[in-house]
Scaffold this active site. Sequence first.
Site, PDB file in Angstrom:
ATOM      1  N   LYS A  22       0.782  -1.187  -0.137  1.00 13.61           N
ATOM      2  CA  LYS A  22      -0.255  -0.049   0.029  1.00 13.61           C
ATOM      3  C   LYS A  22       0.812   1.172  -0.010  1.00 13.61           C
ATOM      4  CE  LYS A  22      -0.252  -1.153   4.912  1.00 13.61           C
ATOM      5  NZ  LYS A  22      -0.935  -1.501   5.854  1.00 13.61           N
ATOM      6  N   SER A  63      -2.109   2.785  12.969  1.00 16.06           N
ATOM      7  CA  SER A  63      -1.663   3.932  11.962  1.00 16.06           C
ATOM      8  C   SER A  63      -2.599   4.436  11.264  1.00 16.06           C
ATOM      9  CB  SER A  63      -0.375   3.374  11.167  1.00 16.06           C
ATOM     10  OG  SER A  63       0.538   2.974  11.984  1.00 16.06           O
TER      11      SER A  63
HETATM   12  O1  PNS Z   1       2.610  -2.973  10.601  1.00 14.98           O
HETATM   13  P1  PNS Z   1       2.123  -3.935   9.336  1.00 14.98           P
HETATM   14  O2  PNS Z   1       1.838  -3.259   8.086  1.00 14.98           O
HETATM   15  O3  PNS Z   1       1.013  -4.636  10.061  1.00 14.98           O
HETATM   16  O4  PNS Z   1       3.569  -4.926   9.111  1.00 14.98           O
HETATM   17  C1  PNS Z   1       3.346  -5.970   8.247  1.00 14.98           C
HETATM   18  C2  PNS Z   1       4.661  -6.709   8.479  1.00 14.98           C
HETATM   19  C3  PNS Z   1       5.668  -5.538   7.741  1.00 14.98           C
HETATM   20  C4  PNS Z   1       5.251  -7.370   9.634  1.00 14.98           C
HETATM   21  C5  PNS Z   1       4.577  -7.662   7.042  1.00 14.98           C
HETATM   22  O5  PNS Z   1       3.762  -7.179   6.129  1.00 14.98           O
HETATM   23  C6  PNS Z   1       5.889  -8.267   6.666  1.00 14.98           C
HETATM   24  O6  PNS Z   1       6.662  -9.178   7.380  1.00 14.98           O
HETATM   25  N1  PNS Z   1       6.207  -8.365   5.312  1.00 14.98           N
HETATM   26  C7  PNS Z   1       7.260  -8.722   4.750  1.00 14.98           C
HETATM   27  C8  PNS Z   1       7.024  -9.876   3.605  1.00 14.98           C
HETATM   28  C9  PNS Z   1       7.141 -11.032   4.261  1.00 14.98           C
HETATM   29  O7  PNS Z   1       8.078 -11.530   4.843  1.00 14.98           O
HETATM   30  N2  PNS Z   1       5.771 -11.543   3.746  1.00 14.98           N
HETATM   31  C10 PNS Z   1       5.753 -13.238   4.371  1.00 14.98           C
HETATM   32  C11 PNS Z   1       5.025 -13.349   5.731  1.00 14.98           C
HETATM   33  S1  PNS Z   1       3.249 -12.955   5.752  1.00 14.98           S
END
Ligand code: PNS
Length: 170
Positions: free
Chosen positions: A41, A128
């Site tokens: 996003k 957020s």
């Molecule tokens: O604050 P958020 O947006 O809820 O954090 C989400 C986050 C960054 C922890 C998650 O999207 C993430 O770890 N993204 C990295 C990509 C990844 O490893 N995806 C596979 C696991 S679902």
Amino acid sequence: MIKFVYPGSFDPLTKGHVDIIERGAKLADRLIVGILMNATKQPMFTLEERIEIIQAGISHLSNVDIIPFDGLLVDFLKQQEARTVVRGLRAVSDFEYELQMAQANRNLYPEMETIFLCTNVEYSFISSTVVKDILRHGGDISHLVPEESIHIIEKILGGKENGSGSTDGN
Ligand code: PNS
């Protein structure tokens, strides 16, 4: 050395995030705030702005590092030689997504663990998304974000209103 990684978009940092960072930092020798660089996003704040806001909000903590990451969280863990992820749980509604993420991560990297800290009840409604919504409508966010971060957020948004910053697509 016990090293935790607290990953997120932090768009922007809230008092709820700071609560988890403070408590996580007490349980570990070192806590890394991992900021996802390219969230799917469109973020309201650029990576540099999110870092600046976090730096201000956690300057009282000495064992916390802020490190941006891209790609898979498990690869970031390996790169940082960490095996423990910390996430906050505000309500049951968070649980389904968090459980899926924890299981997907462990499936990719079985040596890692995710631990959940229950958000302090006074911050349980803060996200957020709520902060951004209030900001978009010119409301007061002083009870939602750390005091030290407010003037930075105001400075950033003031600059964007004057046309010097990026626009927000979210
Ligand atoms: O604050 P958020 O947006 O809820 O954090 C989400 C986050 C960054 C922890 C998650 O999207 C993430 O770890 N993204 C990295 C990509 C990844 O490893 N995806 C596979 C696991 S679902």
